[in-house]
Scaffold this motif. Sequence first.
Motif, PDB file in Angstrom:
ATOM      1  N   UNK A   1       9.971  -5.601 -10.389  1.00 11.93           N
ATOM      2  CA  UNK A   1      10.458  -6.873 -10.908  1.00 11.93           C
ATOM      3  C   UNK A   1      11.885  -7.149 -10.447  1.00 11.93           C
ATOM      4  N   UNK A   2      12.746  -6.139 -10.558  1.00  7.05           N
ATOM      5  CA  UNK A   2      14.138  -6.311 -10.142  1.00  7.05           C
ATOM      6  C   UNK A   2      14.239  -6.543  -8.644  1.00  7.05           C
ATOM      7  N   UNK A   3      13.406  -5.854  -7.883  1.00 13.14           N
ATOM      8  CA  UNK A   3      13.419  -6.018  -6.435  1.00 13.14           C
ATOM      9  C   UNK A   3      13.011  -7.431  -6.040  1.00 13.14           C
TER      10      UNK A   3
ATOM     11  N   UNK B   1      14.357  -8.913  -2.335  1.00 14.22           N
ATOM     12  CA  UNK B   1      14.269  -7.809  -1.383  1.00 14.22           C
ATOM     13  C   UNK B   1      13.251  -8.118  -0.288  1.00 14.22           C
ATOM     14  N   UNK B   2      13.553  -7.669   0.919  1.00 13.50           N
ATOM     15  CA  UNK B   2      12.609  -7.808   2.020  1.00 13.50           C
ATOM     16  C   UNK B   2      11.749  -6.569   2.189  1.00 13.50           C
ATOM     17  N   UNK B   3      12.193  -5.447   1.649  1.00 14.03           N
ATOM     18  CA  UNK B   3      11.402  -4.217   1.742  1.00 14.03           C
ATOM     19  C   UNK B   3      11.737  -3.324   0.560  1.00 14.03           C
ATOM     20  N   UNK B   4      10.700  -2.788  -0.067  1.00 13.34           N
ATOM     21  CA  UNK B   4      10.835  -1.819  -1.152  1.00 13.34           C
ATOM     22  C   UNK B   4       9.786  -0.746  -0.923  1.00 13.34           C
TER      23      UNK B   4
ATOM     24  N   UNK C   1      19.694   0.413   0.676  1.00 10.65           N
ATOM     25  CA  UNK C   1      19.709   1.716   0.006  1.00 10.65           C
ATOM     26  C   UNK C   1      18.649   2.664   0.575  1.00 10.65           C
ATOM     27  N   UNK C   2      19.051   3.916   0.732  1.00 13.00           N
ATOM     28  CA  UNK C   2      18.110   5.030   0.882  1.00 13.00           C
ATOM     29  C   UNK C   2      18.502   6.022  -0.202  1.00 13.00           C
TER      30      UNK C   2
ATOM     31  N   UNK D   1      15.381   0.402  -0.278  1.00 14.40           N
ATOM     32  CA  UNK D   1      15.410  -1.034  -0.542  1.00 14.40           C
ATOM     33  C   UNK D   1      16.223  -1.691   0.561  1.00 14.40           C
ATOM     34  N   UNK D   2      15.691  -2.788   1.124  1.00 14.37           N
ATOM     35  CA  UNK D   2      16.384  -3.488   2.197  1.00 14.37           C
ATOM     36  C   UNK D   2      16.334  -4.993   1.974  1.00 14.37           C
TER      37      UNK D   2
END
Length: 399
Positions: free
Chosen positions: A36-38, A43-46, A357-358, A370-371
Motif C-alpha cells: 500500500x505504501x509503495x 514506486x516503479x519497482x517493489x 533502496x536495497x 524499492x525503486x
Amino acid sequence: MLAPLVVALVLVVSGAGATASPVKPSADAALDAIRSASAAAESDALLVIHDGRVLVDTASDTGQRPIELMSATKSVVALGVGLLLMDGALESLDTPVHTFFPEWAQGRKRDITVRMLLDHTSGLQNSPNAGEEIYPAPDAVQLALAAELSSTPGEVFAYNNKATNLLAGVIGKAAGQPMDVYLNARLFQPLGIVPGPWYRDASGQPHGMAGLPLSAHDAAKLGQLLLDDGIAPDGKRLLPEGYVQALYAAGPRSPRVGLLWWRIPAWQFLTVREDAIAAARAQDADPRWIATLESLRGQRLDGIAGLRTAMADALGADWPALYAAQTSALGLGRSDVFDEDTGPVVAYSAEGFLGQYIVVVPDKRLVAVRQIRRRDTPHTPAMDHAAFPSQIVALASAL
C-alpha cells in the motif's frame, strides 16, 4: 549472512510475482502495508525476497528496465573495493590514497586512507548539493584530488560525494581499467546482472557517488550476494571472507553507517535537543530553521521517516538543502540536533535520492528493493517512501 542461492536467483530472474509460500498473518499484514505504501509513493519497482521466495514483485515490464540507483550506487562501489582486496590489487582498506595518487604524498592528505573514503571520514571539503560543483566538473576524480580539507582526516563523519568519486579513481588505478568495466567483469557478469550505462563525466570517468542503473531484480542479486557472504551462485567467492561484516560494522565516527552501507536499527525515535534550539538562536541561524526546531519541541519522531516528514511539513520539498546548509554552517551532526533512542541494528541498506533502496536483513535472509524513476512532474516528499527500511524491518520481525 550465508548459504547458496541458486533457487533464489531462479525466482528473482523469473519475476514470479505471487507469494511463493504461506506466511504468518502478521507478516501478511506487514506485506499489505508495504504494498500500500509503495503504491501511494508511486514506486516503479517493489521486490521482496525471503530466503529465496518471492513475496512481492510489482515491477511491470517497464519497471524491469534499469533505474538509476542514485546514491545507492555508493554501496555498489564498496563492493568494488572488496573485489580489489580479493584480487590482491589492494593490500588493505587502510592503504593510503597517495599509493594511487602520489600528489597526496605530502601534507595532511597523506593520512587519508581508502577506509576513510568508505566511511565518510576523509575530511575532504564537499558541497551538499552535487549539482553545484560535481556534475559541472569535467573530471570528478581531479575535483576530489584538488579539494581542500574541512577537517582532520579520520576525525569527523561527514557524508561526502567527492570522496566516493575518488574511490572510482582508486578502483580504476588499482584495477588498471575504469571502475565500471572492472565491476562489469568481476561482479555483474558472475551474478548475471545487466546494468544500464554508468554515468561518466566529460573525462570518461564513471562517478562513484551515483550513476549506476540496475533493474530491481539485478539490485536484489547484490543483496543476495551479501546474504551469502560474498559467494556467487556458482559457489565462487567474489568478496574476501569477512568483508561483508566489515561493510556492516559501525564506522569510527558514526554508528549509523558502515562502509557505504547504512545500518538500520530495530527502532529509532528522535527528539529535538533544547540546546540545539538555543544554539540556533545564539548563532543567528535561518529563522525558518529556528522555527522548525521550536515547532518540533517535545515531539517524538519515528525514525528517519518521521524526521523527513516533519521537515517536509515545516519547510516544504526543498527541506534537505536548508537542513544541510544549517547543520553544516553550525558545525552540527544529527546527534547535536536530536536525542536518539535506538534499538539494535538488524538490517543494512543502500539508499539513494528520490527513494531508491536495497535493504538486507541477514538474520531473516530477507532482501527488499524499492525503486522510482525521475518524473517530468514534481517529486513530492511522500514519493521518497522514507518509511521503506523500517517497514521491511517490521516485516522481518513478523516472518
